[in-house]
Design a protein around this motif. Structure first.
Motif, PDB file in Angstrom:
ATOM      1  N   SER A  93     -63.931  55.104  31.276  1.00 39.85           N
ATOM      2  CA  SER A  93     -64.979  55.717  32.072  1.00 39.85           C
ATOM      3  C   SER A  93     -64.298  56.410  33.247  1.00 39.85           C
ATOM      4  CB  SER A  93     -65.983  54.675  32.576  1.00 39.85           C
ATOM      5  OG  SER A  93     -67.110  55.299  33.160  1.00 39.85           O
ATOM      6  N   ASN A  94     -64.839  57.517  33.698  1.00 41.84           N
ATOM      7  CA  ASN A  94     -64.205  58.265  34.788  1.00 41.84           C
ATOM      8  C   ASN A  94     -63.859  57.351  35.954  1.00 41.84           C
ATOM      9  OD1 ASN A  94     -64.647  60.527  33.286  1.00 41.84           O
ATOM     10  ND2 ASN A  94     -65.992  61.520  34.748  1.00 41.84           N
ATOM     11  N   GLY A  95     -62.605  57.364  36.338  1.00 41.33           N
ATOM     12  CA  GLY A  95     -62.170  56.641  37.520  1.00 41.33           C
ATOM     13  C   GLY A  95     -62.031  55.141  37.365  1.00 41.33           C
ATOM     14  N   ASP A  96     -62.530  54.576  36.297  1.00 41.39           N
ATOM     15  CA  ASP A  96     -62.466  53.134  36.121  1.00 41.39           C
ATOM     16  C   ASP A  96     -62.722  52.816  34.657  1.00 41.39           C
ATOM     17  OD1 ASP A  96     -62.167  50.498  36.806  1.00 41.39           O
ATOM     18  OD2 ASP A  96     -64.082  50.302  37.825  1.00 41.39           O
ATOM     19  N   GLN A  97     -62.353  51.610  34.261  1.00 41.13           N
ATOM     20  CA  GLN A  97     -62.669  51.156  32.913  1.00 41.13           C
ATOM     21  C   GLN A  97     -63.797  50.135  32.993  1.00 41.13           C
ATOM     22  OE1 GLN A  97     -58.766  49.752  31.656  1.00 41.13           O
ATOM     23  NE2 GLN A  97     -58.536  51.570  30.394  1.00 41.13           N
ATOM     24  N   LYS A  98     -64.534  50.013  31.917  1.00 44.08           N
ATOM     25  CA  LYS A  98     -65.610  49.018  31.823  1.00 44.08           C
ATOM     26  C   LYS A  98     -65.155  47.931  30.866  1.00 44.08           C
ATOM     27  CE  LYS A  98     -68.393  51.672  34.155  1.00 44.08           C
ATOM     28  NZ  LYS A  98     -69.053  51.383  35.369  1.00 44.08           N
ATOM     29  N   PHE A  99     -65.501  46.697  31.175  1.00 44.19           N
ATOM     30  CA  PHE A  99     -65.085  45.558  30.369  1.00 44.19           C
ATOM     31  C   PHE A  99     -66.313  44.733  29.986  1.00 44.19           C
ATOM     32  CE2 PHE A  99     -63.763  41.136  29.891  1.00 44.19           C
ATOM     33  CZ  PHE A  99     -62.686  41.253  29.030  1.00 44.19           C
ATOM     34  N   LEU A 100     -66.444  44.448  28.704  1.00 46.15           N
ATOM     35  CA  LEU A 100     -67.507  43.562  28.217  1.00 46.15           C
ATOM     36  C   LEU A 100     -66.856  42.393  27.499  1.00 46.15           C
ATOM     37  CD1 LEU A 100     -70.008  46.086  26.577  1.00 46.15           C
ATOM     38  CD2 LEU A 100     -70.299  44.897  28.745  1.00 46.15           C
ATOM     39  N   TRP A 101     -67.285  41.182  27.788  1.00 50.85           N
ATOM     40  CA  TRP A 101     -66.845  40.003  27.051  1.00 50.85           C
ATOM     41  C   TRP A 101     -67.948  39.687  26.063  1.00 50.85           C
ATOM     42  CZ3 TRP A 101     -62.528  37.828  25.995  1.00 50.85           C
ATOM     43  CH2 TRP A 101     -62.502  36.567  25.407  1.00 50.85           C
ATOM     44  N   LEU A 102     -67.606  39.596  24.785  1.00 52.78           N
ATOM     45  CA  LEU A 102     -68.603  39.425  23.732  1.00 52.78           C
ATOM     46  C   LEU A 102     -68.371  38.118  22.994  1.00 52.78           C
ATOM     47  CD1 LEU A 102     -68.280  43.065  22.417  1.00 52.78           C
ATOM     48  CD2 LEU A 102     -70.234  42.155  23.672  1.00 52.78           C
TER      49      LEU A 102
END
Length: 158
Positions: A93-102
């Protein structure tokens, strides 16, 4: 190859060709992840896009392997883990990453912004996942704005 596999291969080849992901100087992503599936995000009236990706049970891969966005912008992504194991989803994602724990048999949502055309890789970085991890790509179509273009001669386009 079974008849069903041949039909899937033909449909995939047609979609790759229609989206321009099947040749040099177009978007060679279709050749890089040649064994997986491909899907297009749905665009809403307001210009945001939405899509669903999943990890199927016991397959250790993303479905789809390649997600195509018609243009840069905001994407609302639903991520489903149908597997018996826990996984993570690390998204660009622009400027940062997104993290999901599934957790196993769970679902998560992320809003990501990818404003420029190109290839953006996403993965499940937790664990080894059969030696390479779960790796896939989001392809954002469109032209690079003039101010972001490299100062070099025009390249041939078929």
């Amino acid at each position: 190859m079974t008849i069903a596999e041949e039909l899937i291969s033909e449909e995939r080849a047609e979609l790759l060709a229609r989206l321009g992901l099947d040749g040099q100087n177009k978007a060679s992503m279709g050749r890089v992840l040649a064994t997986g599936s491909i899907a297009e995000a749905t665009e809403r009236a307001d210009g945001t896009m939405e899509a669903t990706i999943r990890i199927k049970e016991d397959e250790v891969c993303w479905e789809p392997d390649i997600l195509v966005l018609p243009h840069g912008g905001e994407l609302e992504l639903t991520v489903i883990n149908d597997d018996k194991n826990t996984h993570a989803c690390l998204l660009p994602s622009n400027g940062d990453q997104k993290f999901l724990w599934l957790m196993n048999h769970s679902k998560g949502r992320a809003k990501i912004t990818l404003d420029g055309p190109g290839y953006y890789w996403y993965s499940s970085p937790g664990g080894n996942d059969e030696g390479r991890g779960l790796t896939a790509a989001i392809v954002v179509q469109g032209e690079v704005p003039p101010e972001a273009k490299l100062d070099r001669p025009d390249q041939p386009r078929p």
